[in-house]
Design a protein around this motif. Structure first.
Motif, short mmCIF file in Angstrom:
data_model
loop_
_atom_site.label_atom_id
_atom_site.label_comp_id
_atom_site.label_asym_id
_atom_site.label_seq_id
_atom_site.Cartn_x
_atom_site.Cartn_y
_atom_site.Cartn_z
N PHE A 97 31.69 -39.36 59.66
CA PHE A 97 32.76 -39.88 58.82
C PHE A 97 33.02 -38.95 57.63
O PHE A 97 34.17 -38.71 57.25
N LEU A 98 31.96 -38.42 57.04
CA LEU A 98 32.09 -37.52 55.89
C LEU A 98 32.45 -36.09 56.31
O LEU A 98 32.67 -35.24 55.46
N ASN A 99 32.49 -35.86 57.62
CA ASN A 99 32.85 -34.56 58.18
C ASN A 99 31.89 -33.46 57.72
O ASN A 99 32.31 -32.35 57.39
N PHE A 100 30.62 -33.78 57.71
CA PHE A 100 29.60 -32.79 57.37
C PHE A 100 29.26 -32.02 58.62
O PHE A 100 28.85 -32.59 59.63
N LYS A 101 29.39 -30.72 58.55
CA LYS A 101 29.16 -29.86 59.71
C LYS A 101 27.86 -29.07 59.61
O LYS A 101 27.36 -28.57 60.61
N GLN A 102 27.33 -28.92 58.39
CA GLN A 102 26.15 -28.08 58.19
C GLN A 102 25.00 -28.87 57.58
O GLN A 102 24.30 -28.39 56.70
N ILE A 103 24.79 -30.06 58.07
CA ILE A 103 23.80 -30.96 57.48
C ILE A 103 22.39 -30.36 57.52
O ILE A 103 21.58 -30.62 56.63
N ASN A 104 22.09 -29.57 58.52
CA ASN A 104 20.75 -28.99 58.64
C ASN A 104 20.54 -27.77 57.77
O ASN A 104 19.40 -27.37 57.52
N THR A 105 21.62 -27.15 57.30
CA THR A 105 21.47 -25.93 56.50
C THR A 105 22.08 -26.02 55.11
O THR A 105 21.91 -25.11 54.31
N SER A 106 22.80 -27.09 54.82
CA SER A 106 23.44 -27.23 53.52
C SER A 106 22.72 -28.29 52.69
O SER A 106 22.75 -29.48 53.02
N LEU A 107 22.10 -27.85 51.62
CA LEU A 107 21.41 -28.78 50.73
C LEU A 107 22.39 -29.78 50.12
O LEU A 107 22.09 -30.96 50.00
N LYS A 108 23.58 -29.31 49.78
CA LYS A 108 24.59 -30.19 49.19
C LYS A 108 24.98 -31.31 50.15
O LYS A 108 25.01 -32.48 49.76
N PHE A 157 23.52 -42.15 37.46
CA PHE A 157 23.60 -41.79 36.05
C PHE A 157 22.29 -41.25 35.48
O PHE A 157 22.30 -40.36 34.64
N LYS A 158 21.15 -41.75 35.95
CA LYS A 158 19.87 -41.21 35.47
C LYS A 158 19.63 -39.79 35.97
O LYS A 158 18.85 -39.06 35.39
N HIS A 159 20.31 -39.41 37.04
CA HIS A 159 20.13 -38.09 37.64
C HIS A 159 21.40 -37.25 37.52
O HIS A 159 21.62 -36.31 38.28
N TYR A 160 22.21 -37.55 36.52
CA TYR A 160 23.53 -36.93 36.39
C TYR A 160 23.44 -35.41 36.27
O TYR A 160 24.22 -34.68 36.88
N LYS A 161 22.49 -34.92 35.50
CA LYS A 161 22.33 -33.47 35.31
C LYS A 161 22.03 -32.79 36.64
O LYS A 161 22.50 -31.68 36.90
N LEU A 162 21.24 -33.44 37.49
CA LEU A 162 20.93 -32.86 38.79
C LEU A 162 22.19 -32.77 39.67
O LEU A 162 22.40 -31.76 40.35
N TYR A 163 23.01 -33.81 39.64
CA TYR A 163 24.25 -33.77 40.41
C TYR A 163 25.21 -32.73 39.84
O TYR A 163 25.91 -32.04 40.59
N GLU A 164 25.26 -32.58 38.52
CA GLU A 164 26.07 -31.52 37.92
C GLU A 164 25.61 -30.16 38.42
O GLU A 164 26.43 -29.31 38.78
N TYR A 165 24.31 -29.96 38.45
CA TYR A 165 23.76 -28.70 38.94
C TYR A 165 24.13 -28.49 40.41
O TYR A 165 24.53 -27.40 40.80
N LEU A 166 24.03 -29.53 41.20
CA LEU A 166 24.36 -29.44 42.62
C LEU A 166 25.81 -29.00 42.82
O LEU A 166 26.10 -28.15 43.66
N PHE A 167 26.72 -29.58 42.05
CA PHE A 167 28.14 -29.31 42.26
C PHE A 167 28.65 -28.05 41.57
O PHE A 167 29.61 -27.45 42.03
N HIS A 168 28.04 -27.65 40.46
CA HIS A 168 28.66 -26.63 39.63
C HIS A 168 27.87 -25.33 39.47
O HIS A 168 28.38 -24.40 38.87
#
Length: 129
Positions: free
Chosen positions: A5-16, A107-118
């Motif tokens: 559904f999320l159209n993830f194609k690289q689930i085994n190699t993409s940490l994101k 919200f408690k892990h917001y900095k980690l998600y910011e790091y993941l995305f940016h």
């Protein structure tokens, strides 16, 4: 199914992709355990996506995203149809539980998600295909 559904194609190699699949899966099962109806489950998943989109695409700060959550949840419990918001189908108790869940999951892990995305990450070659 969520992976498709999320159209993830690289689930085994993409940490994101792996992290996002885990986040959505955990949210889905939490909502199922809360016995949300189908429309409530859909609304909750939309809310998860909305908040992550604010972070990933709009680069919202934690404070701004909390304000957006407040706007999205305004009107819950209102009987007047003009005052109720998009998430009118949740009770006040359910809204409190959703806020508690979002606090511990996002919200408690917001900095980690910011790091993941940016922050760019090194890409490791794990095969020669």
């Amino acid at each position: 199914k969520l992976e498709e559904f999320l159209n993830f194609k690289q689930i085994n190699t993409s940490l994101k992709e792996a992290i996002l699949l885990d986040y959505y899966t955990a949210g889905f099962w939490w909502a199922k355990e809360m016995n949300f109806s189908l429309i409530q489950l859909s609304g909750f998943m939309d809310l998860l996506h909305f908040l992550l989109d604010n972070l990933s695409d709009k680069h919202m700060t934690l404070g701004d995203n909390l304000k957006e959550l407040g706007r999205a949840m305004s009107g819950i419990g209102e009987t007047d149809s003009e005052c109720s918001g998009d998430l009118y189908f949740f009770s006040i108790e359910q809204a409190k539980a959703i806020i508690d869940y979002l606090n511990i999951s996002l919200f408690k892990h917001y900095k980690l998600y910011e790091y993941l995305f940016h922050n760019p990450r090194e890409e490791f070659v794990i095969s020669d295909e």
